[in-house]
Design an enzyme around this catalytic site. Structure first.
Site, PDB file in Angstrom:
ATOM      1  N   GLU A 227      20.677  55.594  52.980  1.00  0.00           N
ATOM      2  CA  GLU A 227      19.365  56.221  53.158  1.00  0.00           C
ATOM      3  C   GLU A 227      18.264  55.300  52.633  1.00  0.00           C
ATOM      4  O   GLU A 227      17.161  55.275  53.184  1.00  0.00           O
ATOM      5  CB  GLU A 227      19.341  57.583  52.461  1.00  0.00           C
ATOM      6  CG  GLU A 227      20.132  58.629  53.223  1.00  0.00           C
ATOM      7  CD  GLU A 227      20.214  59.969  52.519  1.00  0.00           C
ATOM      8  OE1 GLU A 227      20.142  61.006  53.204  1.00  0.00           O
ATOM      9  OE2 GLU A 227      20.345  59.983  51.273  1.00  0.00           O
TER      10      GLU A 227
ATOM     11  N   GLU B 165      28.766  62.733  51.966  1.00  0.00           N
ATOM     12  CA  GLU B 165      28.304  63.967  51.307  1.00  0.00           C
ATOM     13  C   GLU B 165      29.036  65.211  51.798  1.00  0.00           C
ATOM     14  O   GLU B 165      29.356  66.105  51.004  1.00  0.00           O
ATOM     15  CB  GLU B 165      26.783  64.142  51.521  1.00  0.00           C
ATOM     16  CG  GLU B 165      25.916  63.153  50.771  1.00  0.00           C
ATOM     17  CD  GLU B 165      25.607  61.899  51.570  1.00  0.00           C
ATOM     18  OE1 GLU B 165      24.677  61.171  51.198  1.00  0.00           O
ATOM     19  OE2 GLU B 165      26.317  61.655  52.578  1.00  0.00           O
TER      20      GLU B 165
END
Length: 241
Positions: free
Chosen positions: A110, A130
């Site tokens: 990210e 995640e």
């Protein structure tokens, strides 16, 4: 301090180095705060015209947020107000080049998504684990990936948690160029130097226009582009007067 984010200057290029190689440059809360501070410094310094974002050591760009850093927040509400390290990179107005090698996982990629151009060495491995831990990433992947690679490919990566290699990342257009491992830093610095050689008004206007295009309807984007074009011309006339 266990890990830090270093800011070095090389001419008009600022180097941001995630310096925690023993932990794959996983981000601590202190490092997130440092990154935010450095972003503000870069924006305030007109002599900085481009930024290189890299990870220290040979094994990783960044493995995301340190899980112990998450546990340090006493409540989910406190976590909601954590330092936003991908947001810090997105806030930089100058062009940002990310140099990727080794692991770039979760919040680590990210961070790379928050940059403008991504170069990758063959060792690069990208993934979003995640979902395997029971949550969704909070640094922009679910919003930026569909815009870059389409909904289906974004969901494939986000729902499986699988990692992909540098070749597939290039094919999916998650990175813009593959560079030999030993040449990565020099190639990224050369690109930054080239970007820094252009008018800072022009490079920041191009960046603002492209980011606007990701959100605005075409008519609004075309109008915004025209205003930025006029701004650049005004700046050129002012500097040549």
């Amino acid at each position: 301090m266990d890990g830090q984010v270093l800011l070095h200057r090389e001419g008009a290029v600022a180097r941001l180095t995630l310096d925690r190689p023993a932990k794959h440059n996983a981000i601590t809360n202190g490092m997130a705060e440092q990154l935010s501070d450095h972003a503000r410094t870069i924006n305030a310094d007109d002599t900085i015209r481009a930024v290189l974002l890299e990870g220290a050591g040979p094994r990783a760009f960044c493995a995301g947020m340190d899980l112990k850093a998450i546990e340090a927040f006493p409540t989910a509400w406190d976590f909601r107000h954590r330092p936003d390290y991908p947001g810090a990179v997105r806030s930089i107005r100058k062009p940002v080049v990310a140099a990727l090698k080794g692991w770039a996982l979760g919040g680590g990629f990210e961070l790379a998504l928050a940059a403008d151009i991504r170069l990758a060495a063959p060792s690069t491995r990208i993934g979003f684990p995640e979902v395997t831990r029971g949550w969704v990433g909070g640094g922009g992947a679910s919003q930026l990936l569909p815009r870059l690679i389409g909904t289906g490919q974004a969901l494939r990566l986000l729902l499986t948690g699988d990692t992909i290699d540098a070749g597939e990342a290039l094919r999916l257009r998650l990175v813009e160029q593959l560079v030999a491992e030993e040449a990565l830093h020099d190639a990224a610095m050369a690109l930054c130097a080239r970007l820094a050689s252009h008018s800072p008004v022009a490079t920041q206007a191009v960046k603002a226009a492209v980011r606007h295009a990701m959100e605005a309807p075409l008519s609004a984007g075309l109008a915004y582009e025209n205003e930025l074009n006029v701004l650049c011309l005004a700046a050129l006339r002012e500097t040549s007067a």
